[in-house]
Motif scaffolding. Structure first.
Motif, mmCIF file in Angstrom:
data_model
loop_
_atom_site.group_PDB
_atom_site.id
_atom_site.type_symbol
_atom_site.label_atom_id
_atom_site.label_comp_id
_atom_site.label_asym_id
_atom_site.label_seq_id
_atom_site.Cartn_x
_atom_site.Cartn_y
_atom_site.Cartn_z
ATOM 1 N N ILE A 1 0.845 -1.208 0.000
ATOM 2 C CA ILE A 1 0.000 0.000 0.000
ATOM 3 C C ILE A 1 0.875 1.250 0.000
ATOM 4 O O ILE A 1 0.639 2.210 -0.747
ATOM 5 N N PHE A 2 1.912 1.225 0.856
ATOM 6 C CA PHE A 2 2.819 2.375 0.918
ATOM 7 C C PHE A 2 3.497 2.606 -0.430
ATOM 8 O O PHE A 2 3.596 3.746 -0.898
ATOM 9 N N HIS A 3 3.973 1.518 -1.070
ATOM 10 C CA HIS A 3 4.671 1.671 -2.336
ATOM 11 C C HIS A 3 3.744 2.199 -3.439
ATOM 12 O O HIS A 3 4.195 2.942 -4.320
ATOM 13 N N ILE A 4 2.497 1.814 -3.411
ATOM 14 C CA ILE A 4 1.555 2.336 -4.400
ATOM 15 C C ILE A 4 1.435 3.854 -4.265
ATOM 16 O O ILE A 4 1.491 4.593 -5.259
ATOM 17 N N PHE A 5 1.298 4.327 -3.019
ATOM 18 C CA PHE A 5 1.205 5.776 -2.797
ATOM 19 C C PHE A 5 2.546 6.459 -3.053
ATOM 20 O O PHE A 5 2.607 7.517 -3.700
#
Length: 337
Positions: A251-255
């Protein structure tokens, strides 16, 4: 017009499909072996994964427009393909036969091929490297200024993270120390390891970004690229970056990829020089690895939200810059159409 749009859509679909097939196939291999090898060998999977986006783009360009590519550039592409194949062979055979030597062999290959590729690009016969934006002196002033801006952004992130994690002084001191050695490490990295960063930047910024922008406009094209780039990190989130909290990591990498992609997209559009995004990416990885915030992170919901907020605060405003307000045109894809 319609035919060209269909062509670009097909190129995007093919690029994403092939890139993800290669990445996730190697990710499956990593899944079966990562518990039995040391962390250094797992990091080697991440190192080789950096090659896949450009490998995909190079193969597609050779297949789709070989007759329109200068033979010197074709020669560079073939050298890059050889590097990728050798690196994958070393990785796949080395995990069982010589795991302790994988890193040394890979870095040796990267160093040798980076120097060879740098020589070819520096000569730039027939100005053939203009086609892929790899001209060292192009818009050098803008490249320099944007890299300085990014260094300032990294320092701001270190300050904000210091408040979040309660180690403000330590973070600032560590960042200052990293910045002291940055010029030397940057010059060395450009010479002996730029080919790794070319692997991501030519794939994402040089190939995919202009095609997405032709179809969806400057802003939306870059924003769409972000989640694709973020999802591409899935194998690494589960086995290297955050094995204990991989979903939060993804999730963090997507953002994160969406937010920093806005800045990288701006840098590439502003300079038309792929070296600029390669250098920014190199600075980013150097600062992250030097600060110890790269691997085995354990995310909590609070840390996840705060990190996303920090990235949004520092990178999102760049979507409102003048470069993104300029009218998009098919010239965005001029090198590839």
């Amino acid at each position: 017009m319609k035919t060209n749009s269909i062509k670009i859509k097909n190129e995007i679909l093919m690029f994403v499909s092939v890139n993800f097939i290669i990445t996730f196939s190697m990710g499956i291999v990593m899944f079966f072996v990562y518990k039995y090898i040391d962390k250094a060998a797992i990091s080697d999977f991440a190192l080789v994964q950096m090659f896949y986006p450009a490998l995909t783009a190079v193969i597609l360009m050779i297949n789709n427009e070989k007759n329109n590519i200068d033979r010197n550039l074709i020669y560079f592409f073939k050298i890059y393909i050889v590097l990728c194949i050798l690196s994958m062979i070393v990785l796949l055979t080395g995990v069982s036969d010589f795991p302790q030597y994988i890193s040394k062999i890979l870095y040796g290959l990267i160093c040798a091929f980076s120097i060879a590729a740098f020589y070819l690009i520096f000569n730039n016969r027939n100005n053939c490297f203009e086609k892929i934006g790899m001209v060292l002196q192009k818009n050098f002033k803008n490249v320099f200024i944007l890299c300085l801006i990014f260094i300032g952004i990294e320092f701001v992130i270190a300050i904000l993270n210091g408040f979040i994690y309660g180690n403000f002084i330590e973070n600032v001191e560590k960042s200052i120390k990293l910045l002291e050695f940055l010029p030397f490490n940057l010059l060395l990295g450009i010479l002996i390891s730029f080919i790794s960063f070319f692997g991501e930047e030519f794939g994402w910024r040089g190939y995919l970004q202009p095609r997405l922008q032709v179809l969806f406009g400057k802003k939306l094209g870059v924003i769409i690229l972000g989640p694709i780039w973020g999802l591409w990190h899935l194998p690494l989130c589960f086995m290297l970056y955050s094995p204990k909290t991989p979903v939060y990591c993804l999730i963090f990498h997507i953002f994160y990829c969406t937010f920093i992609g806005i800045f990288l997209g701006l840098v590439y559009m502003k300079t038309g020089n792929l070296w600029s995004t390669i250098i920014v990416h190199l600075i980013n990885n150097y600062m992250a690895s030097g600060s110890g915030n790269a691997n085995n992170i354990v995310f909590t919901p609070e840390i996840l939200i705060l990190n996303i907020a920090v990235c949004g605060i520092v990178f999102l405003p760049f979507i409102f810059t003048k470069e993104y307000r300029k009218k998009s045109s098919r010239r965005t894809c001029e090198f590839y159409s």
